[in-house]
Design an enzyme around this catalytic site. Structure first.
Site, PDB file in Angstrom:
ATOM      1  N   ARG A   1      10.136   1.761 -15.279  1.00 30.11           N
ATOM      2  CA  ARG A   1      10.425   2.348 -13.959  1.00 30.11           C
ATOM      3  C   ARG A   1      11.668   3.229 -14.031  1.00 30.11           C
ATOM      4  O   ARG A   1      11.731   4.281 -13.390  1.00 30.11           O
ATOM      5  CB  ARG A   1      10.589   1.249 -12.908  1.00 30.11           C
ATOM      6  CG  ARG A   1      10.745   1.817 -11.508  1.00 30.11           C
ATOM      7  CD  ARG A   1      10.689   0.760 -10.432  1.00 30.11           C
ATOM      8  NE  ARG A   1      11.844  -0.129 -10.492  1.00 30.11           N
ATOM      9  CZ  ARG A   1      12.018  -1.178  -9.696  1.00 30.11           C
ATOM     10  NH1 ARG A   1      11.100  -1.468  -8.777  1.00 30.11           N
ATOM     11  NH2 ARG A   1      13.083  -1.944  -9.812  1.00 30.11           N
TER      12      ARG A   1
ATOM     13  N   HIS B   1      25.287  22.844  -6.987  1.00 31.93           N
ATOM     14  CA  HIS B   1      24.043  22.080  -6.859  1.00 31.93           C
ATOM     15  C   HIS B   1      23.200  22.108  -8.130  1.00 31.93           C
ATOM     16  O   HIS B   1      22.650  21.096  -8.541  1.00 31.93           O
ATOM     17  CB  HIS B   1      23.196  22.609  -5.692  1.00 31.93           C
ATOM     18  CG  HIS B   1      23.771  22.296  -4.342  1.00 31.93           C
ATOM     19  ND1 HIS B   1      25.028  22.683  -3.954  1.00 31.93           N
ATOM     20  CD2 HIS B   1      23.245  21.627  -3.294  1.00 31.93           C
ATOM     21  CE1 HIS B   1      25.264  22.264  -2.723  1.00 31.93           C
ATOM     22  NE2 HIS B   1      24.193  21.614  -2.294  1.00 31.93           N
TER      23      HIS B   1
ATOM     24  N   LYS C   1      13.856   5.634  -7.890  1.00 30.27           N
ATOM     25  CA  LYS C   1      14.920   4.720  -7.468  1.00 30.27           C
ATOM     26  C   LYS C   1      16.242   5.482  -7.538  1.00 30.27           C
ATOM     27  O   LYS C   1      17.035   5.344  -8.484  1.00 30.27           O
ATOM     28  CB  LYS C   1      14.916   3.459  -8.356  1.00 30.27           C
ATOM     29  CG  LYS C   1      15.523   2.236  -7.692  1.00 30.27           C
ATOM     30  CD  LYS C   1      15.090   0.960  -8.394  1.00 30.27           C
ATOM     31  CE  LYS C   1      15.872  -0.274  -7.993  1.00 30.27           C
ATOM     32  NZ  LYS C   1      15.818  -0.655  -6.590  1.00 30.27           N
TER      33      LYS C   1
ATOM     34  N   TYR D   1      19.030   4.399 -10.453  1.00 32.00           N
ATOM     35  CA  TYR D   1      19.532   3.077 -10.814  1.00 32.00           C
ATOM     36  C   TYR D   1      18.384   2.105 -10.993  1.00 32.00           C
ATOM     37  O   TYR D   1      17.229   2.406 -10.691  1.00 32.00           O
ATOM     38  CB  TYR D   1      20.516   2.571  -9.747  1.00 32.00           C
ATOM     39  CG  TYR D   1      19.890   2.112  -8.440  1.00 32.00           C
ATOM     40  CD1 TYR D   1      19.350   3.015  -7.534  1.00 32.00           C
ATOM     41  CD2 TYR D   1      19.837   0.752  -8.122  1.00 32.00           C
ATOM     42  CE1 TYR D   1      18.783   2.576  -6.342  1.00 32.00           C
ATOM     43  CE2 TYR D   1      19.283   0.309  -6.925  1.00 32.00           C
ATOM     44  CZ  TYR D   1      18.754   1.228  -6.037  1.00 32.00           C
ATOM     45  OH  TYR D   1      18.191   0.797  -4.876  1.00 32.00           O
TER      46      TYR D   1
ATOM     47  N   GLU E   1       7.163   0.116   3.225  1.00 32.43           N
ATOM     48  CA  GLU E   1       7.865  -0.977   2.544  1.00 32.43           C
ATOM     49  C   GLU E   1       9.036  -1.400   3.421  1.00 32.43           C
ATOM     50  O   GLU E   1       9.108  -1.026   4.588  1.00 32.43           O
ATOM     51  CB  GLU E   1       8.324  -0.534   1.156  1.00 32.43           C
ATOM     52  CG  GLU E   1       9.243   0.672   1.172  1.00 32.43           C
ATOM     53  CD  GLU E   1       9.709   1.111  -0.209  1.00 32.43           C
ATOM     54  OE1 GLU E   1       9.676   0.316  -1.167  1.00 32.43           O
ATOM     55  OE2 GLU E   1      10.146   2.272  -0.325  1.00 32.43           O
TER      56      GLU E   1
ATOM     57  N   LEU F   1       8.712   2.415  -3.293  1.00 31.30           N
ATOM     58  CA  LEU F   1       9.161   2.077  -4.633  1.00 31.30           C
ATOM     59  C   LEU F   1       8.145   1.112  -5.259  1.00 31.30           C
ATOM     60  O   LEU F   1       7.762   0.128  -4.624  1.00 31.30           O
ATOM     61  CB  LEU F   1      10.529   1.388  -4.575  1.00 31.30           C
ATOM     62  CG  LEU F   1      11.122   1.146  -5.963  1.00 31.30           C
ATOM     63  CD1 LEU F   1      11.697   2.440  -6.520  1.00 31.30           C
ATOM     64  CD2 LEU F   1      12.189   0.072  -5.931  1.00 31.30           C
TER      65      LEU F   1
ATOM     66  N   ARG G   1      31.690  21.362  -8.962  1.00 29.40           N
ATOM     67  CA  ARG G   1      30.663  21.176  -7.927  1.00 29.40           C
ATOM     68  C   ARG G   1      29.765  22.404  -7.789  1.00 29.40           C
ATOM     69  O   ARG G   1      30.221  23.495  -7.465  1.00 29.40           O
ATOM     70  CB  ARG G   1      31.310  20.862  -6.576  1.00 29.40           C
ATOM     71  CG  ARG G   1      30.276  20.484  -5.522  1.00 29.40           C
ATOM     72  CD  ARG G   1      30.911  20.200  -4.163  1.00 29.40           C
ATOM     73  NE  ARG G   1      29.895  19.818  -3.197  1.00 29.40           N
ATOM     74  CZ  ARG G   1      29.091  20.687  -2.570  1.00 29.40           C
ATOM     75  NH1 ARG G   1      29.196  21.968  -2.813  1.00 29.40           N
ATOM     76  NH2 ARG G   1      28.174  20.243  -1.719  1.00 29.40           N
TER      77      ARG G   1
HETATM   78  N1  PMP Z   1      11.588  -1.079  -2.182  1.00 26.78           N
HETATM   79  C1  PMP Z   1      12.878  -0.697  -2.112  1.00 26.78           C
HETATM   80  C2  PMP Z   1      13.233   0.456  -1.233  1.00 26.78           C
HETATM   81  C3  PMP Z   1      13.861  -1.389  -2.851  1.00 26.78           C
HETATM   82  O1  PMP Z   1      15.138  -0.994  -2.786  1.00 26.78           O
HETATM   83  C4  PMP Z   1      13.478  -2.488  -3.656  1.00 26.78           C
HETATM   84  C5  PMP Z   1      14.462  -3.228  -4.509  1.00 26.78           C
HETATM   85  N2  PMP Z   1      15.630  -3.597  -3.931  1.00 26.78           N
HETATM   86  C6  PMP Z   1      12.135  -2.881  -3.672  1.00 26.78           C
HETATM   87  C7  PMP Z   1      11.213  -2.135  -2.941  1.00 26.78           C
HETATM   88  C8  PMP Z   1      11.673  -4.062  -4.489  1.00 26.78           C
HETATM   89  O2  PMP Z   1      11.602  -3.735  -5.855  1.00 26.78           O
HETATM   90  P1  PMP Z   1      11.813  -4.845  -6.972  1.00 26.78           P
HETATM   91  O3  PMP Z   1      10.793  -5.899  -6.741  1.00 26.78           O
HETATM   92  O4  PMP Z   1      11.597  -4.119  -8.252  1.00 26.78           O
HETATM   93  O5  PMP Z   1      13.206  -5.369  -6.818  1.00 26.78           O
END
Ligand code: PMP
Length: 284
Positions: free
Chosen positions: A49, A99, A144, A30, A176, A200, A97
């Protein structure tokens, strides 16, 4: 109004078959893209991305970037509010279903929009609280993926104690937040963890580092230890929906002075200015 597999409809009318691999396996990716004054913010970067995430799960991109832009602009036009955030979601489609990947199955594409509200000014003035937890996610956090169960459980730890975010530590280093990127400030230097498969690559993270570079804010991209996080003068959180926010309480202890710091204030002002100029540029 939402978009589902080629059609626009009210969200109440949208249905997904129970065998969708998104539902069964969390097999999809997403993006969340902010739109200010109905203009998509950093669209090219978000679509890059998205491509990286699709490549990461070996799913073909259903659209060219121009096609994405057209659909996203239609969604924005059909929803209320000048500032919106667009959630777009692609799964490996509907199949019996199993995998292993199904053959010749079209992906499911779902897009919705929600009002985008900036963080309340009282929270920006006081700063938010966060907790820490061990980062127990998989090692492709650069993708993501819609399978967010570890992030959900980690964020809930914060919600349980009425904190805003969970700051994640893996092998003694900052990665993060559960749904954000995290920066720290020490001795007036902005420190950011390096991009890797363990976090991310945030679009807001990039904007903040660009703003630091173009405004002579000393900054460094390097591994940050847990103890540096605990002894930081400032902690900042970034994401597309929360923009840039100060964390002033970590595990119930004040961060630095316990108030939002100078670097936060500068970056927040620069971010608001940058947003406004980007949107004006697109309108011109
Ligand atoms: N890390 C994670 C795990 C996230 O889910 C997000 C976004 N919600 C971010 C970092 C920040 O990314 P962005 O600045 O592109 O929203």
């Amino acid at each position: 109004m939402i978009y589902l597999n080629g059609k626009f409809m009210p969200i109440e009318d949208a249905c997904i078959p129970v065998l969708d691999r998104g539902f069964i396996f969390g097999d999809g990716v997403y993006e969340v893209i902010p739109a200010y004054s109905r203009k998509l913010f950093r669209l090219a970067e978000h679509l890059d991305r998205l491509q990286h995430s699709l490549d990461g799960i070996r799913l073909k991109n259903p659209f060219q970037n121009e096609e994405w832009k057209t659909i996203l602009e239609q969604i924005i036009a059909q929803n209320e509010g000048d500032d919106q955030y667009i959630y777009l979601h692609i799964t490996r489609g509907v199949a019996k279903r199993d995998h292993a990947f199904p053959v010749n199955v079209p992906p499911t594409v779902f897009i919705m929009s929600n009002p985008l509200l900036p963080p309340p000014s009282e929270l920006l003035a006081s700063g938010a609280s966060a907790i820490t937890a061990l980062d127990n996610r998989w090692i492709r956090c650069d993708v993501k993926a819609i399978s967010l169960l570890p992030n959900v459980l980690l964020r809930q730890l914060a919600a349980d104690v009425r904190a805003l975010e969970t700051v994640l530590i893996r092998d003694g280093f900052l990665t993060e937040g559960a749904a954000s990127n995290i920066f720290i400030v020490k001795d007036k230097v902005l420190l950011a963890p390096p991009k890797s498969h363990l976090m991310l690559p945030g679009i807001t993270y990039d904007v903040v580092l660009e703003l630091a570079a173009s405004n002579q804010i000393p900054h460094e991209i390097r591994e940050i230890t847990e103890s540096e996080v605990r002894n930081a003068d400032e902690i900042l959180l970034t994401s597309s929906t929360k923009e840039i926010m100060p964390i002033t309480l970590l595990d119930n202890k004040p961060v630095g002075s316990g108030k939002p710091g100078e670097i936060f204030a500068r970056l927040h002002t620069l971010y608001q200015h940058y947003k406004a100029t980007q949107m004006r540029g697109q309108l011109a």
